[in-house]
Motif scaffolding. Structure first.
Motif, PDB file in Angstrom:
ATOM      1  N   UNK A   1       0.834  -1.206   0.000  1.00 44.73           N
ATOM      2  CA  UNK A   1       0.000   0.000   0.000  1.00 44.73           C
ATOM      3  C   UNK A   1       0.873   1.261   0.000  1.00 44.73           C
ATOM      4  N   UNK A   2       1.925   1.231   0.797  1.00 45.79           N
ATOM      5  CA  UNK A   2       2.837   2.384   0.859  1.00 45.79           C
ATOM      6  C   UNK A   2       3.456   2.642  -0.516  1.00 45.79           C
ATOM      7  N   UNK A   3       3.783   1.569  -1.223  1.00 47.84           N
ATOM      8  CA  UNK A   3       4.387   1.696  -2.561  1.00 47.84           C
ATOM      9  C   UNK A   3       3.369   2.302  -3.526  1.00 47.84           C
ATOM     10  N   UNK A   4       2.128   1.787  -3.502  1.00 50.43           N
ATOM     11  CA  UNK A   4       1.082   2.331  -4.392  1.00 50.43           C
ATOM     12  C   UNK A   4       0.843   3.798  -4.088  1.00 50.43           C
ATOM     13  N   UNK A   5       0.773   4.108  -2.796  1.00 53.26           N
ATOM     14  CA  UNK A   5       0.489   5.505  -2.414  1.00 53.26           C
ATOM     15  C   UNK A   5       1.611   6.440  -2.849  1.00 53.26           C
ATOM     16  N   UNK A   6       2.824   5.913  -2.918  1.00 52.11           N
ATOM     17  CA  UNK A   6       3.959   6.749  -3.336  1.00 52.11           C
ATOM     18  C   UNK A   6       4.026   6.845  -4.858  1.00 52.11           C
ATOM     19  N   UNK A   7       3.137   6.112  -5.537  1.00 53.22           N
ATOM     20  CA  UNK A   7       3.092   6.167  -6.999  1.00 53.22           C
ATOM     21  C   UNK A   7       4.291   5.491  -7.654  1.00 53.22           C
ATOM     22  N   UNK A   8       4.845   4.510  -6.954  1.00 54.19           N
ATOM     23  CA  UNK A   8       6.030   3.818  -7.484  1.00 54.19           C
ATOM     24  C   UNK A   8       5.620   2.468  -8.062  1.00 54.19           C
TER      25      UNK A   8
ATOM     26  N   UNK B   1       1.472   5.955  10.984  1.00 55.52           N
ATOM     27  CA  UNK B   1       0.492   6.661  11.810  1.00 55.52           C
ATOM     28  C   UNK B   1      -0.935   6.617  11.300  1.00 55.52           C
ATOM     29  N   UNK B   2      -1.145   6.009  10.131  1.00 60.74           N
ATOM     30  CA  UNK B   2      -2.471   5.999   9.514  1.00 60.74           C
ATOM     31  C   UNK B   2      -3.063   4.583   9.620  1.00 60.74           C
TER      32      UNK B   2
ATOM     33  N   UNK C   1       6.843   2.846   8.639  1.00 61.94           N
ATOM     34  CA  UNK C   1       6.666   2.405  10.022  1.00 61.94           C
ATOM     35  C   UNK C   1       5.362   1.607  10.087  1.00 61.94           C
ATOM     36  N   UNK C   2       5.507   0.317  10.333  1.00 67.79           N
ATOM     37  CA  UNK C   2       4.321  -0.541  10.368  1.00 67.79           C
ATOM     38  C   UNK C   2       4.129  -1.043  11.789  1.00 67.79           C
ATOM     39  N   UNK C   3       2.973  -0.727  12.386  1.00 64.28           N
ATOM     40  CA  UNK C   3       2.684  -1.194  13.739  1.00 64.28           C
ATOM     41  C   UNK C   3       1.400  -2.000  13.730  1.00 64.28           C
ATOM     42  N   UNK C   4       1.402  -3.069  14.499  1.00 62.71           N
ATOM     43  CA  UNK C   4       0.182  -3.863  14.672  1.00 62.71           C
ATOM     44  C   UNK C   4      -0.237  -3.664  16.108  1.00 62.71           C
TER      45      UNK C   4
ATOM     46  N   UNK D   1      -7.998  -0.736   4.268  1.00 60.06           N
ATOM     47  CA  UNK D   1      -7.404  -0.540   2.928  1.00 60.06           C
ATOM     48  C   UNK D   1      -6.535  -1.707   2.471  1.00 60.06           C
ATOM     49  N   UNK D   2      -5.909  -2.413   3.416  1.00 53.48           N
ATOM     50  CA  UNK D   2      -5.004  -3.499   3.005  1.00 53.48           C
ATOM     51  C   UNK D   2      -5.751  -4.795   2.699  1.00 53.48           C
ATOM     52  N   UNK D   3      -7.065  -4.810   2.890  1.00 57.99           N
ATOM     53  CA  UNK D   3      -7.812  -6.068   2.704  1.00 57.99           C
ATOM     54  C   UNK D   3      -8.486  -6.177   1.340  1.00 57.99           C
TER      55      UNK D   3
END
Ligand code: DC
Length: 225
Positions: free
Chosen positions: A40-47, A79-80, A63-66, A85-87
């Motif tokens: 998701x982080x990669x998609x959001x960065x448009x990469x 922090x978001x 930073x990934x926290x569970x 969104x990841x499902x």
């Protein structure tokens, strides 16, 4: 205590992992969620996923926290709250692609080991490479599997209950595509560790599988439960 649960998508790993963590009072770590968060982080960065060096940089810096109890686990990316969104189907496919990149795997495995080792009473980790790579010395290893049709049926029912529209055929083909990628990738493909307890859940309900897993844990560690 470290409990490893591996297997293909839809075999019941998450539900059973959460049930075990709750019963034994252990931390629960959904490692697939971590690969989904990176995707998701990669998609959001448009990469693009083919820009492996940039993808690895994002995996390193994200930073990934569970957080929270197994039943209400929240996945936090920078922090978001990205738990919902990841499902999506897209996130699942993207995670499967991102997880073929060795650099990304190295970073995730390190992170997973740290979380597992710092858990006070121990941890239940579920994924594809827990018993083979992340914790090869896990106290007990399970490999949950089921026929693709059974897994697609479960996933499809779950999707429908969440209001997601997809046909059974679509779900089955998505599962087959992801399985194919997960077992054929070069780095840490989905494999059954030689000392894993294999349970085929195709014809079993959750309670039956749970009881079998608890019995195996009790056999090895009579005081754990
Ligand atoms: O378990 P899941 O469906 O949330 O996992 C998403 C993808 O992440 C899956 O297709 C393969 C990958 N994955 C992995 O390579 N290694 C793990 N330990 C967990 C997941």
């Amino acid at each position: 205590m470290i409990i490893a649960i591996d297997g293909p998508s839809g075999a019941g790993k998450s539900t059973l992992g959460k049930m075990l963590a709750k019963k034994l009072n252990l931390l629960y770590l959904d490692t697939g969620a971590m690969y989904r968060a990176v995707a998701l982080a990669v998609s959001r960065a448009g990469i693009g996923f083919d820009q492996t060096a940039k993808v690895a940089e994002i995996a390193e810096n994200a930073r990934i926290d569970l957080v929270g109890e197994p039943d209400a686990l929240k996945i936090i990316l920078d922090g978001d709250d990205v738990s919902v969104d990841i499902r999506t189907l897209e996130a699942a496919q993207a995670a499967s692609i991102v997880s073929t990149i060795s650099e990304v795997r190295k970073i995730m495995v390190e992170h997973q080991r740290q979380i597992g080792m710092s858990a006070a009473k121990g941890c239940v980790l579920e994924g594809r490479d827990i018993g083979s790579i992340v914790f090869p010395n896990a106290d007990i290893k399970f490999f949950l599997t089921a026929k693709p049709e059974a897994r697609a049926r479960r996933r499809h029912t779950e999707d429908q209950s969440k209001g997601r529209l997809s046909s059974y055929e679509q779900t089955l083909s998505e599962i087959n595509e992801r399985d194919q990628r997960d077992v054929s990738r070069e780095d840490s493909p989905l494999t059954i560790a030689s000392d894993a307890i294999v349970i085929d859940t195709s014809e079993l309900d959750l309670t039956e599988v749970f009881e079998q897993m608890l019995a195996k844990i009790d056999e090895k560690f009579p005081t754990a439960g």
